[in-house]
Design a protein around this motif. Structure first.
Motif, PDB file in Angstrom:
ATOM      1  N   PHE A  72       2.936  -0.369   4.570  1.00  9.29           N
ATOM      2  CA  PHE A  72       2.492   0.854   4.443  1.00  9.29           C
ATOM      3  C   PHE A  72       3.330   1.970   4.323  1.00  9.29           C
ATOM      4  O   PHE A  72       2.957   3.167   4.601  1.00  9.29           O
ATOM      5  CB  PHE A  72       1.757   1.094   5.783  1.00  9.29           C
ATOM      6  CG  PHE A  72       0.231   0.012   5.670  1.00  9.29           C
ATOM      7  CD1 PHE A  72      -1.050   0.410   5.215  1.00  9.29           C
ATOM      8  CD2 PHE A  72       0.416  -1.275   6.177  1.00  9.29           C
ATOM      9  CE1 PHE A  72      -1.999  -0.543   5.298  1.00  9.29           C
ATOM     10  CE2 PHE A  72      -0.468  -2.203   5.910  1.00  9.29           C
ATOM     11  CZ  PHE A  72      -1.677  -2.080   5.546  1.00  9.29           C
ATOM     12  N   ASP A  73       4.431   1.877   3.800  1.00 13.79           N
ATOM     13  CA  ASP A  73       5.397   3.058   3.582  1.00 13.79           C
ATOM     14  C   ASP A  73       4.693   4.155   2.670  1.00 13.79           C
ATOM     15  O   ASP A  73       3.980   3.920   1.708  1.00 13.79           O
ATOM     16  CB  ASP A  73       6.766   2.396   2.932  1.00 13.79           C
ATOM     17  CG  ASP A  73       7.804   1.945   3.964  1.00 13.79           C
ATOM     18  OD1 ASP A  73       7.364   1.779   5.106  1.00 13.79           O
ATOM     19  OD2 ASP A  73       8.805   1.890   3.273  1.00 13.79           O
ATOM     20  N   GLY A  74       4.893   5.164   3.250  1.00 18.84           N
ATOM     21  CA  GLY A  74       4.451   6.495   2.351  1.00 18.84           C
ATOM     22  C   GLY A  74       3.169   6.773   2.423  1.00 18.84           C
ATOM     23  O   GLY A  74       2.578   7.703   1.911  1.00 18.84           O
ATOM     24  N   CYS A  75       2.493   6.002   3.502  1.00 17.19           N
ATOM     25  CA  CYS A  75       1.100   6.494   3.738  1.00 17.19           C
ATOM     26  C   CYS A  75       1.017   7.481   4.793  1.00 17.19           C
ATOM     27  O   CYS A  75       0.802   7.351   5.978  1.00 17.19           O
ATOM     28  CB  CYS A  75       0.369   5.323   4.097  1.00 17.19           C
ATOM     29  SG  CYS A  75       0.098   4.062   3.143  1.00 17.19           S
ATOM     30  N   THR A  76       1.371   8.993   4.271  1.00 16.87           N
ATOM     31  CA  THR A  76       1.564   9.857   5.104  1.00 16.87           C
ATOM     32  C   THR A  76       0.126  10.321   5.952  1.00 16.87           C
ATOM     33  O   THR A  76       0.527  11.019   7.076  1.00 16.87           O
ATOM     34  CB  THR A  76       2.025  11.162   4.255  1.00 16.87           C
ATOM     35  OG1 THR A  76       0.942  11.447   3.169  1.00 16.87           O
ATOM     36  CG2 THR A  76       3.339  10.928   3.743  1.00 16.87           C
ATOM     37  N   PHE A  82       0.877  -1.158   0.136  1.00 10.69           N
ATOM     38  CA  PHE A  82      -0.044   0.059   0.042  1.00 10.69           C
ATOM     39  C   PHE A  82       0.840   1.054   0.125  1.00 10.69           C
ATOM     40  O   PHE A  82       0.510   2.132   0.637  1.00 10.69           O
ATOM     41  CB  PHE A  82      -1.058  -0.173   1.289  1.00 10.69           C
ATOM     42  CG  PHE A  82      -2.023  -1.192   1.242  1.00 10.69           C
ATOM     43  CD1 PHE A  82      -2.976  -1.175   0.516  1.00 10.69           C
ATOM     44  CD2 PHE A  82      -1.631  -2.376   1.751  1.00 10.69           C
ATOM     45  CE1 PHE A  82      -3.857  -2.282   0.414  1.00 10.69           C
ATOM     46  CE2 PHE A  82      -2.413  -3.665   1.852  1.00 10.69           C
ATOM     47  CZ  PHE A  82      -3.462  -3.377   1.200  1.00 10.69           C
ATOM     48  N   LEU A  83       1.990   1.236  -0.580  1.00 10.86           N
ATOM     49  CA  LEU A  83       2.970   2.303  -0.698  1.00 10.86           C
ATOM     50  C   LEU A  83       2.379   3.543  -1.414  1.00 10.86           C
ATOM     51  O   LEU A  83       1.571   3.525  -2.411  1.00 10.86           O
ATOM     52  CB  LEU A  83       4.171   2.013  -1.644  1.00 10.86           C
ATOM     53  CG  LEU A  83       5.176   2.818  -2.006  1.00 10.86           C
ATOM     54  CD1 LEU A  83       6.032   3.185  -0.576  1.00 10.86           C
ATOM     55  CD2 LEU A  83       5.864   2.577  -3.187  1.00 10.86           C
ATOM     56  N   GLY A  84       2.516   4.526  -0.595  1.00  8.63           N
ATOM     57  CA  GLY A  84       2.027   5.916  -1.165  1.00  8.63           C
ATOM     58  C   GLY A  84       0.630   6.313  -1.195  1.00  8.63           C
ATOM     59  O   GLY A  84       0.096   7.152  -1.964  1.00  8.63           O
ATOM     60  N   CYS A  85      -0.057   5.268  -0.215  1.00 10.55           N
ATOM     61  CA  CYS A  85      -1.759   5.722  -0.458  1.00 10.55           C
ATOM     62  C   CYS A  85      -1.714   6.715   0.667  1.00 10.55           C
ATOM     63  O   CYS A  85      -2.399   6.516   1.733  1.00 10.55           O
ATOM     64  CB  CYS A  85      -2.468   4.327   0.125  1.00 10.55           C
ATOM     65  SG  CYS A  85      -2.475   3.084  -1.314  1.00 10.55           S
ATOM     66  N   THR A  86      -1.463   7.878   0.175  1.00  8.43           N
ATOM     67  CA  THR A  86      -1.570   9.098   0.981  1.00  8.43           C
ATOM     68  C   THR A  86      -3.154   9.595   1.439  1.00  8.43           C
ATOM     69  O   THR A  86      -3.295  10.185   2.277  1.00  8.43           O
ATOM     70  CB  THR A  86      -0.905  10.256   0.337  1.00  8.43           C
ATOM     71  OG1 THR A  86      -1.687  10.526  -0.705  1.00  8.43           O
ATOM     72  CG2 THR A  86       0.566  10.232   0.114  1.00  8.43           C
ATOM     73  N   GLY A  87      -4.173   9.007   0.957  1.00 10.54           N
ATOM     74  CA  GLY A  87      -5.368   9.127   1.392  1.00 10.54           C
ATOM     75  C   GLY A  87      -5.852   8.342   2.381  1.00 10.54           C
ATOM     76  O   GLY A  87      -7.005   8.760   3.014  1.00 10.54           O
ATOM     77  N   LEU A  88      -5.336   7.301   2.718  1.00  7.52           N
ATOM     78  CA  LEU A  88      -5.770   6.363   3.738  1.00  7.52           C
ATOM     79  C   LEU A  88      -5.756   7.142   5.007  1.00  7.52           C
ATOM     80  O   LEU A  88      -5.095   7.961   5.742  1.00  7.52           O
ATOM     81  CB  LEU A  88      -4.646   5.335   3.980  1.00  7.52           C
ATOM     82  CG  LEU A  88      -4.920   4.027   2.994  1.00  7.52           C
ATOM     83  CD1 LEU A  88      -3.820   3.011   3.332  1.00  7.52           C
ATOM     84  CD2 LEU A  88      -6.126   3.325   3.252  1.00  7.52           C
ATOM     85  N   LYS A  89      -7.064   7.072   5.581  1.00  6.88           N
ATOM     86  CA  LYS A  89      -7.235   7.777   6.863  1.00  6.88           C
ATOM     87  C   LYS A  89      -7.580   6.566   8.093  1.00  6.88           C
ATOM     88  O   LYS A  89      -7.924   5.562   7.749  1.00  6.88           O
ATOM     89  CB  LYS A  89      -8.369   8.336   6.746  1.00  6.88           C
ATOM     90  CG  LYS A  89      -8.538   9.580   5.709  1.00  6.88           C
ATOM     91  CD  LYS A  89      -9.912  10.345   5.684  1.00  6.88           C
ATOM     92  CE  LYS A  89      -9.914  11.298   4.567  1.00  6.88           C
ATOM     93  NZ  LYS A  89     -11.214  11.954   4.437  1.00  6.88           N
ATOM     94  N   GLY A  90      -7.140   7.153   9.229  1.00 11.66           N
ATOM     95  CA  GLY A  90      -7.494   6.220  10.547  1.00 11.66           C
ATOM     96  C   GLY A  90      -8.843   5.962  10.779  1.00 11.66           C
ATOM     97  O   GLY A  90      -9.791   6.661  10.254  1.00 11.66           O
ATOM     98  N   SER A  91      -9.245   5.016  11.739  1.00 16.42           N
ATOM     99  CA  SER A  91     -10.742   4.668  12.257  1.00 16.42           C
ATOM    100  C   SER A  91     -11.207   6.066  13.000  1.00 16.42           C
ATOM    101  O   SER A  91     -10.448   6.320  13.846  1.00 16.42           O
ATOM    102  CB  SER A  91     -10.777   3.300  12.693  1.00 16.42           C
ATOM    103  OG  SER A  91      -9.959   2.385  11.889  1.00 16.42           O
ATOM    104  N   LYS A  92     -12.297   6.219  12.822  1.00 11.50           N
ATOM    105  CA  LYS A  92     -12.913   7.384  13.732  1.00 11.50           C
ATOM    106  C   LYS A  92     -13.003   6.988  15.118  1.00 11.50           C
ATOM    107  O   LYS A  92     -13.085   7.731  16.193  1.00 11.50           O
ATOM    108  CB  LYS A  92     -14.362   7.651  13.064  1.00 11.50           C
ATOM    109  CG  LYS A  92     -14.422   8.167  11.779  1.00 11.50           C
ATOM    110  CD  LYS A  92     -15.582   8.624  11.427  1.00 11.50           C
ATOM    111  CE  LYS A  92     -15.861   8.850   9.824  1.00 11.50           C
ATOM    112  NZ  LYS A  92     -17.198   9.398   9.444  1.00 11.50           N
TER     113      LYS A  92
END
Length: 380
Positions: free
Chosen positions: A354-358, A318-328
């Motif tokens: 999950f590298d790059g998931c900023t 999932f490299l660079g999936c910068t839009g991934l958000k944490g759970s509410k």
């Protein structure tokens, strides 16, 4: 003494009438013709009752110049059965094949078609070029086992329902499109829920308006091959864990609107960069050059992995999936909760998955409170 045949057609074709056959008994190779099609006997008629015979037939469109004249529909015999009579003798001809060398393509005035339960195969390019076609239905007890590539290319059908095709093993590459081109009409597809339906090849690629795939989460898909969903506008994709083993590295490529991805990992052997081969084996590629299809996808916001992982989540999956958000419901919005997935005894998760998931600081893999699993931080 020669005998003249007079043919009468029952059910949906009755309104058209039939031409006279030659003055000879029907046999393998004999043909029966109406205004639209030619029916060729595949075998000699067999007597089933006194003065009653059965035989299987193949369907070929009759060409009158460029196209035959078809008013509104491709008319197939009701339930695939064509009845002909000669004196006291009755012939029941069952449609079992559509001619693969002369399929029903380019019938550009036909708007709909119903596939009777007797048809087992739709050959390649079967309805390709039927540019006015907007509807296709499969019989409730459909026997379709295979569909050829480009079978529905350049039609205007917006919704395909394969629910009744429980004997279908797969949807082939580019079944809905011509080679290298896109389809802007299809918005919805329903797949069969059957243990026989195991493979998704490049079936949905370049369906640029596809927004929904029904029953995929209930299916028994085992392998998702290259370009399976490439270029679609799906915002949500749910790949079930009933039997899923492999997902090709390019299967989810160029899904520019994908926001939510759910993958059942219970049977999964690998998740990440790799190729599903022609024989459905899997080759793991180099992590840096064979990135998983969703890697660098910036629209993906929600990821759910479900089941007991026994396989491997590969490096840079999932490299660079910068839009991934944490759970509410987590203490921080930057913590991704994957506790719907547990770790089996052979599970492997690469530290760079999950590298790059900023948008994230941590990923919780499972709720067991020990150093190996709890709050498993694999982020930079």
């Amino acid at each position: 003494m020669k005998k003249n045949f007079k043919f009468m057609l029952s059910a949906v074709l009755a309104v058209f009438g039939l031409s006279n056959a030659s003055a000879q008994e029907l046999h393998a190779g004999s043909t029966v013709t109406d205004a639209y099609y030619k029916y060729t006997l595949l075998d000699a008629p067999v007597m089933t009752e006194t003065d009653k015979y059965t035989a299987n037939v193949e369907l070929t469109a009759i060409r009158d110049g460029k196209n035959p004249v078809v008013a509104g529909a491709i008319y197939l015999p009701a339930n695939g059965v064509l009845t002909t009579t000669y004196g006291s003798e009755e012939y029941t001809l069952t449609l079992t094949q559509i001619n693969a060398s002369a399929p029903l393509r380019n019938l550009d005035t036909a708007t709909k078609v119903e596939i009777p339960a007797t048809i087992k195969a739709l050959p390649a390019s079967c309805f390709e070029g039927c540019s006015a076609m907007t509807e296709i239905k499969f019989a409730a007890s459909s026997q379709v086992e295979s569909i050829g590539t480009h079978a529905f290319a350049t039609t205007k059908i917006t919704k395909f329902d394969f629910t009744n095709c429980v004997k279908l093993a797969q949807l082939p590459d580019e079944v809905f499109v011509q080679a290298g081109l896109s389809n802007t009409y299809i918005t919805e597809v329903t797949v069969p829920v059957s243990p026989l339906f195991k493979h998704i090849n490049g079936a949905f690629q370049n369906l640029t308006k596809l927004a929904k795939i029904n029953k995929l989460d209930e299916s028994w898909i085992q392998e998702v091959k290259a370009s399976a969903f490439k270029g679609t506008e799906l915002e949500e994709l749910n790949l079930p864990g009933n039997a899923l083993k492999y997902i090709d590295k390019d299967a989810l490529k160029d899904m520019s609107k994908l926001k939510k991805l759910t993958i059942g990992v219970g049977k999964l052997l690998y998740l990440g960069g790799g190729t599903v081969n022609a024989d459905y084996s899997f080759t793991v590629g180099a992590a840096t050059t064979n990135l998983f299809g969703v890697a660098t996808n910036t629209t993906l916001e929600e990821l759910n992995l479900k089941g007991e992982l026994m396989g491997k989540i590969c490096a840079n999956a999932f490299l660079g999936c910068t839009g991934l958000k944490g759970s509410k419901d987590k203490t921080t919005a930057q913590e991704l909760d994957l506790t719907t997935m547990t770790l089996g005894s052979t599970a492997q998760i690469e530290s760079t998955s999950f590298d790059g998931c900023t948008g994230l600081k941590a990923v919780t893999i499972c709720a067991i409170a020990n150093n190996e699993t709890a709050g498993y931080t694999i982020m930079t």
